[in-house]
Write a protein that holds these residues in place. Structure first.
Motif, PDB file in Angstrom:
ATOM      1  N   ALA A   8      31.251  44.949  55.218  1.00  0.00           N
ATOM      2  CA  ALA A   8      31.028  44.684  53.892  1.00  0.00           C
ATOM      3  C   ALA A   8      31.117  43.120  53.464  1.00  0.00           C
ATOM      4  O   ALA A   8      31.587  42.398  54.157  1.00  0.00           O
ATOM      5  CB  ALA A   8      32.065  45.522  52.511  1.00  0.00           C
ATOM      6  N   THR A   9      30.550  42.690  52.232  1.00  0.00           N
ATOM      7  CA  THR A   9      30.949  41.507  51.668  1.00  0.00           C
ATOM      8  C   THR A   9      31.360  41.319  50.558  1.00  0.00           C
ATOM      9  O   THR A   9      31.851  42.435  49.939  1.00  0.00           O
ATOM     10  CB  THR A   9      29.501  40.574  51.426  1.00  0.00           C
ATOM     11  OG1 THR A   9      28.593  41.300  50.496  1.00  0.00           O
ATOM     12  CG2 THR A   9      28.661  40.604  52.686  1.00  0.00           C
ATOM     13  N   GLY A  10      32.279  40.389  50.209  1.00  0.00           N
ATOM     14  CA  GLY A  10      33.075  40.468  49.076  1.00  0.00           C
ATOM     15  C   GLY A  10      33.021  39.098  48.272  1.00  0.00           C
ATOM     16  O   GLY A  10      32.176  37.768  48.875  1.00  0.00           O
ATOM     17  N   VAL A  11      33.732  38.615  47.323  1.00  0.00           N
ATOM     18  CA  VAL A  11      33.732  37.289  46.781  1.00  0.00           C
ATOM     19  C   VAL A  11      35.136  36.722  46.635  1.00  0.00           C
ATOM     20  O   VAL A  11      35.999  37.546  46.467  1.00  0.00           O
ATOM     21  CB  VAL A  11      32.952  37.127  45.354  1.00  0.00           C
ATOM     22  CG1 VAL A  11      31.437  37.398  45.587  1.00  0.00           C
ATOM     23  CG2 VAL A  11      33.652  38.060  44.486  1.00  0.00           C
ATOM     24  N   LEU A  12      35.269  35.531  46.572  1.00  0.00           N
ATOM     25  CA  LEU A  12      36.763  34.821  46.391  1.00  0.00           C
ATOM     26  C   LEU A  12      36.788  35.017  44.862  1.00  0.00           C
ATOM     27  O   LEU A  12      36.534  34.209  44.201  1.00  0.00           O
ATOM     28  CB  LEU A  12      36.901  33.863  47.071  1.00  0.00           C
ATOM     29  CG  LEU A  12      36.867  33.674  48.684  1.00  0.00           C
ATOM     30  CD1 LEU A  12      36.843  32.027  49.031  1.00  0.00           C
ATOM     31  CD2 LEU A  12      37.536  34.523  49.288  1.00  0.00           C
ATOM     32  N   LYS A  13      37.791  35.742  44.219  1.00  0.00           N
ATOM     33  CA  LYS A  13      38.094  35.876  43.154  1.00  0.00           C
ATOM     34  C   LYS A  13      39.043  34.871  42.475  1.00  0.00           C
ATOM     35  O   LYS A  13      38.845  34.356  41.219  1.00  0.00           O
ATOM     36  CB  LYS A  13      38.177  37.175  42.500  1.00  0.00           C
ATOM     37  CG  LYS A  13      37.246  38.195  42.760  1.00  0.00           C
ATOM     38  CD  LYS A  13      35.937  37.893  41.850  1.00  0.00           C
ATOM     39  CE  LYS A  13      36.128  38.071  40.273  1.00  0.00           C
ATOM     40  NZ  LYS A  13      35.006  37.924  39.446  1.00  0.00           N
ATOM     41  N   GLU A  14      40.202  34.315  43.359  1.00  0.00           N
ATOM     42  CA  GLU A  14      41.125  33.663  42.901  1.00  0.00           C
ATOM     43  C   GLU A  14      41.386  32.870  43.980  1.00  0.00           C
ATOM     44  O   GLU A  14      41.442  33.172  45.376  1.00  0.00           O
ATOM     45  CB  GLU A  14      42.259  34.444  42.759  1.00  0.00           C
ATOM     46  CG  GLU A  14      42.157  35.450  41.234  1.00  0.00           C
ATOM     47  CD  GLU A  14      43.373  36.034  40.767  1.00  0.00           C
ATOM     48  OE1 GLU A  14      44.478  35.739  41.260  1.00  0.00           O
ATOM     49  OE2 GLU A  14      43.116  37.004  39.994  1.00  0.00           O
ATOM     50  N   LEU A  15      41.834  31.471  43.945  1.00  0.00           N
ATOM     51  CA  LEU A  15      42.057  30.377  44.967  1.00  0.00           C
ATOM     52  C   LEU A  15      43.214  29.685  44.275  1.00  0.00           C
ATOM     53  O   LEU A  15      43.023  28.941  43.525  1.00  0.00           O
ATOM     54  CB  LEU A  15      41.030  29.628  45.529  1.00  0.00           C
ATOM     55  CG  LEU A  15      39.899  30.405  46.148  1.00  0.00           C
ATOM     56  CD1 LEU A  15      38.691  29.325  46.081  1.00  0.00           C
ATOM     57  CD2 LEU A  15      40.453  30.635  47.596  1.00  0.00           C
ATOM     58  N   THR A  16      44.500  29.999  45.080  1.00  0.00           N
ATOM     59  CA  THR A  16      45.580  29.385  44.363  1.00  0.00           C
ATOM     60  C   THR A  16      46.429  28.348  44.911  1.00  0.00           C
ATOM     61  O   THR A  16      46.955  29.184  46.136  1.00  0.00           O
ATOM     62  CB  THR A  16      46.554  30.400  43.287  1.00  0.00           C
ATOM     63  OG1 THR A  16      45.701  31.150  42.480  1.00  0.00           O
ATOM     64  CG2 THR A  16      47.586  29.684  42.815  1.00  0.00           C
ATOM     65  N   LEU A  17      46.606  27.315  44.996  1.00  0.00           N
ATOM     66  CA  LEU A  17      47.603  26.611  45.525  1.00  0.00           C
ATOM     67  C   LEU A  17      48.944  26.916  45.367  1.00  0.00           C
ATOM     68  O   LEU A  17      49.622  27.194  44.363  1.00  0.00           O
ATOM     69  CB  LEU A  17      47.691  24.993  45.385  1.00  0.00           C
ATOM     70  CG  LEU A  17      46.238  24.432  45.687  1.00  0.00           C
ATOM     71  CD1 LEU A  17      46.161  22.867  45.149  1.00  0.00           C
ATOM     72  CD2 LEU A  17      45.925  24.414  47.212  1.00  0.00           C
ATOM     73  N   LYS A  18      49.671  27.334  46.595  1.00  0.00           N
ATOM     74  CA  LYS A  18      50.976  28.011  46.290  1.00  0.00           C
ATOM     75  C   LYS A  18      51.759  27.474  47.479  1.00  0.00           C
ATOM     76  O   LYS A  18      51.527  27.873  48.789  1.00  0.00           O
ATOM     77  CB  LYS A  18      50.731  29.515  46.578  1.00  0.00           C
ATOM     78  CG  LYS A  18      52.048  30.285  46.211  1.00  0.00           C
ATOM     79  CD  LYS A  18      51.651  31.810  46.101  1.00  0.00           C
ATOM     80  CE  LYS A  18      52.976  32.696  45.799  1.00  0.00           C
ATOM     81  NZ  LYS A  18      52.709  34.051  45.798  1.00  0.00           N
ATOM     82  N   GLY A  19      52.812  26.631  47.271  1.00  0.00           N
ATOM     83  CA  GLY A  19      53.990  26.419  48.238  1.00  0.00           C
ATOM     84  C   GLY A  19      53.541  25.312  49.020  1.00  0.00           C
ATOM     85  O   GLY A  19      53.872  25.365  50.198  1.00  0.00           O
ATOM     86  N   GLY A  20      52.581  24.701  48.823  1.00  0.00           N
ATOM     87  CA  GLY A  20      51.563  23.748  49.870  1.00  0.00           C
ATOM     88  C   GLY A  20      50.544  24.543  50.677  1.00  0.00           C
ATOM     89  O   GLY A  20      49.859  23.495  51.322  1.00  0.00           O
ATOM     90  N   ASP A  21      50.428  25.613  50.638  1.00  0.00           N
ATOM     91  CA  ASP A  21      49.162  26.250  51.114  1.00  0.00           C
ATOM     92  C   ASP A  21      48.506  27.141  50.108  1.00  0.00           C
ATOM     93  O   ASP A  21      48.259  26.508  48.920  1.00  0.00           O
ATOM     94  CB  ASP A  21      49.511  27.181  52.484  1.00  0.00           C
ATOM     95  CG  ASP A  21      50.688  28.027  52.141  1.00  0.00           C
ATOM     96  OD1 ASP A  21      50.715  28.488  51.118  1.00  0.00           O
ATOM     97  OD2 ASP A  21      51.624  28.418  52.904  1.00  0.00           O
TER      98      ASP A  21
END
Length: 218
Positions: A8-21
């Motif tokens: 399947a394909t999907g989409v990146l709904k959230e991208l959050t910098l967290k603890g340096g990564d």
């Protein structure tokens, strides 16, 4: 372990910098999540990610700095379309080739043209990876198992049939697109085996003569 056959394909709904990564959430209405458990692996654009949270329409995962440095994830934006494949089961058909989800480098599409109903793409890869990309060998491009149809210096050609383009992110590829590249595992393990531990830190010396001496070719 994966096969490179995209489910399947999907989409990146959230991208959050967290603890340096990076922490991310992937949304997909077509990926069957019913048998997915926390800790399972899902290849996301060819990168093996561990499910840390399960949702009705997808999953969440963490991306380490090591992965960010070797893949395209550091350039991805919210809304990015991605290819998805759940880990291979022992009872599954091996329709593509063995894919680890450990990206070796970045390749770039440098040209494309139509050939009948198919589209041919030439990709440029890092020179140190080209020795692992033989004519009629297999590569994974953004997690998709594909066959190499020509090799020239630091470039190789892929021929994409309409079905593959429709079911993956390839429909969005164009000249200048950069993709995650994983070479065939067999060639890497074969080189390491022949080199032996004494030369593990030295530059590759894999040659046809060495392969013949070891009995792999005649």
């Amino acid at each position: 372990m994966f096969t490179g056959i995209i489910e399947a394909t999907g989409v990146l709904k959230e991208l959050t910098l967290k603890g340096g990564d990076l922490a991310l959430r992937v949304q997909s209405h077509n990926l069957d999540m019913s048998d997915v458990q926390l800790g399972d692996s899902i290849a996301t654009n060819g990168v093996c990610l561990t499910v840390v949270a399960k949702h009705s329409d997808g999953f969440s995962a963490d991306v380490s700095n090591e992965t960010l440095g070797l893949t395209r994830f550091s350039q991805y934006q919210k809304g990015q379309k991605v290819n998805l494949e759940k880990a291979l089961q022992a009872t599954s058909r091996l329709g593509g080739h063995l894919v680890s989800g450990h990206v070796d480098g970045i390749a770039e599409i440098v040209s494309s043209n139509s050939n009948g109903r198919a589209t041919e793409y030439w990709l440029q890869a890092p020179e140190n990876l080209m020795k692992y990309i033989p004519y009629k060998g297999s590569v994974a491009i953004d997690g998709i198992s594909l066959t190499v149809n020509a090799v020239e210096k630091n470039r190789f050609k892929l021929t994409i049939v309409p079905h593959t383009a429709q079911e993956t992110t390839i429909a969005d590829f164009k000249v200048g697109t950069k993709v995650n590249l994983e070479v065939d595992q067999i060639s890497r393990y074969l080189e390491r085996l022949i080199q032996g531990q004494s030369s593990a830190a030295s530059e590759s010396t894999l040659t046809t003569g060495l392969l013949a001496k070891a009995g792999f070719i005649k």
